[in-house]
Design a protein around this motif. Structure first.
Motif, PDB file in Angstrom:
ATOM      1  N   HIS A 151     -27.507   7.670   8.829  1.00 17.34           N
ATOM      2  CA  HIS A 151     -26.171   7.259   9.260  1.00 17.34           C
ATOM      3  C   HIS A 151     -25.445   6.486   8.152  1.00 17.34           C
ATOM      4  N   GLY A 152     -26.160   5.564   7.508  1.00 12.77           N
ATOM      5  CA  GLY A 152     -25.538   4.734   6.488  1.00 12.77           C
ATOM      6  C   GLY A 152     -25.536   5.357   5.106  1.00 12.77           C
ATOM      7  N   LEU A 153     -25.239   6.627   5.022  1.00 13.81           N
ATOM      8  CA  LEU A 153     -25.327   7.371   3.767  1.00 13.81           C
ATOM      9  C   LEU A 153     -24.340   6.908   2.701  1.00 13.81           C
ATOM     10  N   CYS A 154     -23.231   6.287   3.098  1.00 12.06           N
ATOM     11  CA  CYS A 154     -22.277   5.787   2.095  1.00 12.06           C
ATOM     12  C   CYS A 154     -22.909   4.684   1.251  1.00 12.06           C
ATOM     13  N   THR A 155     -23.863   3.977   1.838  1.00 11.74           N
ATOM     14  CA  THR A 155     -24.536   2.884   1.137  1.00 11.74           C
ATOM     15  C   THR A 155     -25.808   3.354   0.450  1.00 11.74           C
ATOM     16  N   THR A 156     -26.556   4.232   1.120  1.00  6.65           N
ATOM     17  CA  THR A 156     -27.832   4.681   0.543  1.00  6.65           C
ATOM     18  C   THR A 156     -27.639   5.736  -0.536  1.00  6.65           C
ATOM     19  N   HIS A 157     -26.585   6.548  -0.424  1.00  7.61           N
ATOM     20  CA  HIS A 157     -26.364   7.645  -1.376  1.00  7.61           C
ATOM     21  C   HIS A 157     -24.891   7.714  -1.800  1.00  7.61           C
ATOM     22  N   PRO A 158     -24.350   6.618  -2.358  1.00  9.59           N
ATOM     23  CA  PRO A 158     -22.930   6.614  -2.714  1.00  9.59           C
ATOM     24  C   PRO A 158     -22.558   7.645  -3.764  1.00  9.59           C
ATOM     25  N   GLU A 159     -23.510   7.988  -4.647  1.00  7.45           N
ATOM     26  CA  GLU A 159     -23.186   8.945  -5.700  1.00  7.45           C
ATOM     27  C   GLU A 159     -22.854  10.321  -5.114  1.00  7.45           C
ATOM     28  N   LEU A 160     -23.535  10.716  -4.041  1.00 12.82           N
ATOM     29  CA  LEU A 160     -23.246  11.998  -3.387  1.00 12.82           C
ATOM     30  C   LEU A 160     -21.948  11.925  -2.602  1.00 12.82           C
ATOM     31  N   VAL A 161     -21.821  10.885  -1.801  1.00 16.32           N
ATOM     32  CA  VAL A 161     -20.643  10.731  -0.952  1.00 16.32           C
ATOM     33  C   VAL A 161     -19.375  10.596  -1.803  1.00 16.32           C
ATOM     34  N   ASN A 162     -19.427   9.742  -2.838  1.00 15.20           N
ATOM     35  CA  ASN A 162     -18.234   9.495  -3.648  1.00 15.20           C
ATOM     36  C   ASN A 162     -17.765  10.741  -4.377  1.00 15.20           C
ATOM     37  N   ALA A 163     -18.706  11.525  -4.893  1.00 19.82           N
ATOM     38  CA  ALA A 163     -18.329  12.750  -5.612  1.00 19.82           C
ATOM     39  C   ALA A 163     -17.629  13.734  -4.685  1.00 19.82           C
TER      40      ALA A 163
END
Length: 276
Positions: A256-268
């Motif tokens: 659920h908290g993927l913006c914090t755990t995987h910001p490099e994927l989400v941000n791209a």
């Protein structure tokens, strides 16, 4: 601290960083957190030249700890107060979890002529609660359990959630970050217990079906397929069918908290959508 006063007299805290003439990206945080939950996204887009804006929902973070108005209509109106105060236009609204419902409701109710694109990340729409019309939803007992845990010992509950399902730290092989867990706790405990208690009803029982059908702007739906808080099958996979201009991005094994755990994927992926 920058704040805007709502029509019902509350002060809503907000951040407004970056060039005032750049395209604005407005971030809507999840329950029971604050605008601080968007640090990784706001710094990323700031470095790319965008104007980034985020507010603390009423009763959360540094906004007024009111006892009233903890529902999606007020949440959307509060977001509108910030947007109109800053006169933001050609905006991209990004909402996570409960903030996804807020961003969606804002877009449909208040965003005409202002919103260019919408992003829903691990978002609660269309409806989390199990009903006759929504048999795949979660039973009311799940949310009653949330309320009971919050009322009994909010401080412990707000450690248990990020230590376990929120970030997938309860999965085999997971490597929990104590800083992330404590930052979740810090954000939660800054807010008011009444706002958090009432917010459970707002995020679990609001039916966003008609909002999803009404969205006219391009919408990106992002969801981890191991989301233990907002299960993907009853959220993103249904929402995408109701959107006129929707794109679905599923993240394998992400929480659920993927913006914090995987910001490099989400941000791209966010950047590609914003620029596209």
């Amino acid at each position: 601290m920058p704040k805007v006063t709502t029509k019902d007299g509350l002060e809503i805290f907000f951040k407004d960083w970056g060039p005032k003439d750049a395209q604005p990206i407005v971030f809507h945080h999840g329950w029971p957190l604050s605008s601080d939950d968007w640090d990784a996204q706001m710094l990323f887009f700031l470095a790319k030249g965008y104007r980034v804006v985020a507010h603390d929902r009423r009763g959360h973070g540094r906004s007024t700890q009111t006892g009233d108005g903890h529902d999606m209509d007020h949440y959307a109106a509060d977001a509108a107060a910030v947007v109109e105060h800053l006169d933001l236009r050609n905006t991209v609204h990004v909402g996570h979890s409960t903030g996804g419902g807020e961003a969606l409701h804002y877009t449909v109710r208040h965003g005409k002529g202002r919103v260019a694109k919408l992003v829903l990340i691990g978002a609660v729409p269309p409806l989390m609660l199990k009903t006759a019309a929504n048999p795949g939803g979660l039973p009311i007992e799940v949310f009653d359990g949330f309320r009971q845990a919050l009322a009994a010992n909010r401080a412990q509950f707000f450690l248990d959630v990020p230590s376990g399902p929120f970030y997938g730290y309860n999965r085999p092989g997971a490597k929990p970050s104590q800083g992330i867990i404590e930052n979740w706790w810090r954000q939660g405990m800054m807010g008011g217990a009444k706002a958090h208690y009432d917010g459970i009803k707002a995020f679990s029982e609001t039916d966003f079906t008609e909002d999803l059908k009404a969205v006219e702007v391009p919408t990106l739906v992002m969801h981890g397929d191991d989301d233990q808080i907002v299960p993907i099958a009853d959220a993103a996979l249904i929402s995408i069918k109701l959107l006129k201009h929707g794109t679905l991005k599923v993240y394998e094994k992400l929480p659920h908290g993927l913006c914090t755990t995987h910001p490099e994927l989400v941000n791209a992926d966010l950047l590609a959508f914003v620029k596209g």
